[in-house]
Design a protein around this motif. Structure first.
Motif, PDB file in Angstrom:
ATOM      1  N   ASP A  25      66.801  75.702  77.171  1.00 49.34           N
ATOM      2  CA  ASP A  25      67.504  75.361  77.559  1.00 49.34           C
ATOM      3  C   ASP A  25      68.438  75.371  78.232  1.00 49.34           C
ATOM      4  OD1 ASP A  25      65.998  72.872  75.890  1.00 49.34           O
ATOM      5  OD2 ASP A  25      67.543  72.689  74.029  1.00 49.34           O
TER       6      ASP A  25
ATOM      7  N   CYS B  44      70.651  77.482  81.445  1.00 49.43           N
ATOM      8  CA  CYS B  44      70.390  77.064  83.165  1.00 49.43           C
ATOM      9  C   CYS B  44      71.177  78.376  83.331  1.00 49.43           C
ATOM     10  CB  CYS B  44      70.325  75.867  83.583  1.00 49.43           C
ATOM     11  SG  CYS B  44      68.771  75.132  82.647  1.00 49.43           S
TER      12      CYS B  44
ATOM     13  N   SER C  76      71.480  70.080  84.125  1.00 48.88           N
ATOM     14  CA  SER C  76      70.626  71.107  84.030  1.00 48.88           C
ATOM     15  C   SER C  76      69.124  70.820  84.601  1.00 48.88           C
ATOM     16  CB  SER C  76      70.466  70.906  82.482  1.00 48.88           C
ATOM     17  OG  SER C  76      69.781  69.823  81.796  1.00 48.88           O
ATOM     18  N   THR C  77      68.847  69.642  85.347  1.00 47.69           N
ATOM     19  CA  THR C  77      67.601  69.847  86.080  1.00 47.69           C
ATOM     20  C   THR C  77      67.433  69.894  87.113  1.00 47.69           C
ATOM     21  OG1 THR C  77      68.217  67.640  86.646  1.00 47.69           O
ATOM     22  CG2 THR C  77      67.770  67.638  84.763  1.00 47.69           C
TER      23      THR C  77
ATOM     24  N   LYS D 155      68.475  76.639  87.661  1.00 47.39           N
ATOM     25  CA  LYS D 155      67.319  77.260  87.450  1.00 47.39           C
ATOM     26  C   LYS D 155      67.271  78.164  85.875  1.00 47.39           C
ATOM     27  CE  LYS D 155      65.444  81.623  88.803  1.00 47.39           C
ATOM     28  NZ  LYS D 155      65.400  82.731  89.729  1.00 47.39           N
ATOM     29  N   ASN D 156      66.094  78.063  85.506  1.00 50.02           N
ATOM     30  CA  ASN D 156      66.368  78.166  83.814  1.00 50.02           C
ATOM     31  C   ASN D 156      66.413  79.627  83.839  1.00 50.02           C
ATOM     32  OD1 ASN D 156      64.758  78.763  80.923  1.00 50.02           O
ATOM     33  ND2 ASN D 156      65.127  76.821  81.376  1.00 50.02           N
TER      34      ASN D 156
END
Length: 282
Positions: free
Chosen positions: A77, A79, A101-102, A105-106
């Protein structure tokens, strides 16, 4: 990992409330109690020092207990950090928002691969430490170990930072604005308590008490003068400074002096209310 545990436990609730999971590891003796009492170490230091962290399973268990989330899910989860817009701290109302968070960048595209790499590190470490056998690890393995460890450290630090300080600024400008806002809130709280004291002193319920409104107002005027003079002294002591540094300096003086003054005024409120109650006021 120990630093992560320390930060979470020392932060307090709800993380401190969850350390029952660690009670089999917590040991106290006279030296530990004395060190805690003298504040040479924090409770978080103690917990972090006593927990075993020699396997991925240990790390997963400890973070799971403190964060109420399994390690793999936390890694999946998390980022990269995005600095909040200046409008957050300036109080302006515009359309600028912190990306969710979408939009970020993870940090760990493949959590399973990272955890497998950590397990290899722990295995190699165990063999090297307990069997003095270094032949199974190549130069390529060592480079990968360092990269895996760096990736895990970066991700873990973000997990803790974003858990304890969600959307907090990290730039000098943002940090200085945040502390300035917090200092302003402390000052406002102090002023509200001072007004509460004044209202009590001027109330009908306090008419049987010795008059002290004039003296209280003089005390407040003296405190404001002291606050202004102390701020000027601190500013003069560290010149030259930037605008960011100036906000930090002013905020630290307000944190120290206004916080203590507010605590003192709250004691005064309690004392007056108690006197009114004793003397039969409503």
């Amino acid at each position: 990992m120990r630093e992560a545990v320390r930060r979470l436990v020392d932060h307090g609730s709800p993380y401190l409330d969850r350390i029952d999971e660690f009670k089999q590891h917590l040991r106290f003796d006279l030296d530990v109690v004395r060190a805690l009492g003298d504040q040479h170490i924090s409770f978080g230091d103690l917990v972090a020092h006593l927990l075993p962290v020699s396997s991925v399973e240990h790390i997963d268990s400890h973070l799971g207990a403190l964060l109420d989330c399994r390690l793999r899910q936390s890694l999946a989860d998390i980022c990269g950090f995005v600095e909040p817009p200046d409008s957050t701290w300036l109080g302006s109302d515009d359309s600028e928002e912190v990306p969710d968070s979408t939009d970020r960048k993870n940090l760990v595209p493949n959590p399973d691969e990272l955890l497998a790499g950590l397990s290899k590190i722990f295995t190699a470490r165990h063999i090297a430490a307990h069997e003095a056998d270094f032949s199974s690890v190549s130069r390529v393995d060592l480079v990968q170990f360092f990269q895996t460890a760096r990736n895990f450290i970066d991700a873990l630090e973000e997990i803790i930072d974003q858990t304890l300080r969600p959307n907090a600024p990290r730039s000098s400008f943002g940090l200085s604005l945040q502390v300035a806002n917090e200092a302003g809130e402390i000052y406002s709280s102090m002023e509200e308590t001072a007004q509460q004291v004044l209202r009590l002193l001027q109330s009908d319920a306090a008419k049987e008490l010795p008059p002290a409104v004039k003296e209280f107002q003089a005390a407040q005027d003296a405190f404001h003068a002291y606050l202004e003079a102390e701020t000027a002294f601190e500013e003069a002591r560290v010149r030259p400074f930037s605008g960011n540094a100036l906000r930090f300096i002013d905020a630290q003086v307000h944190f120290s002096l206004c916080g203590a003054r507010n605590a003192r005024l709250k004691e005064v409120v309690n004392d007056i209310e108690e006197l009114i109650s004793i003397r039969g006021g409503p």
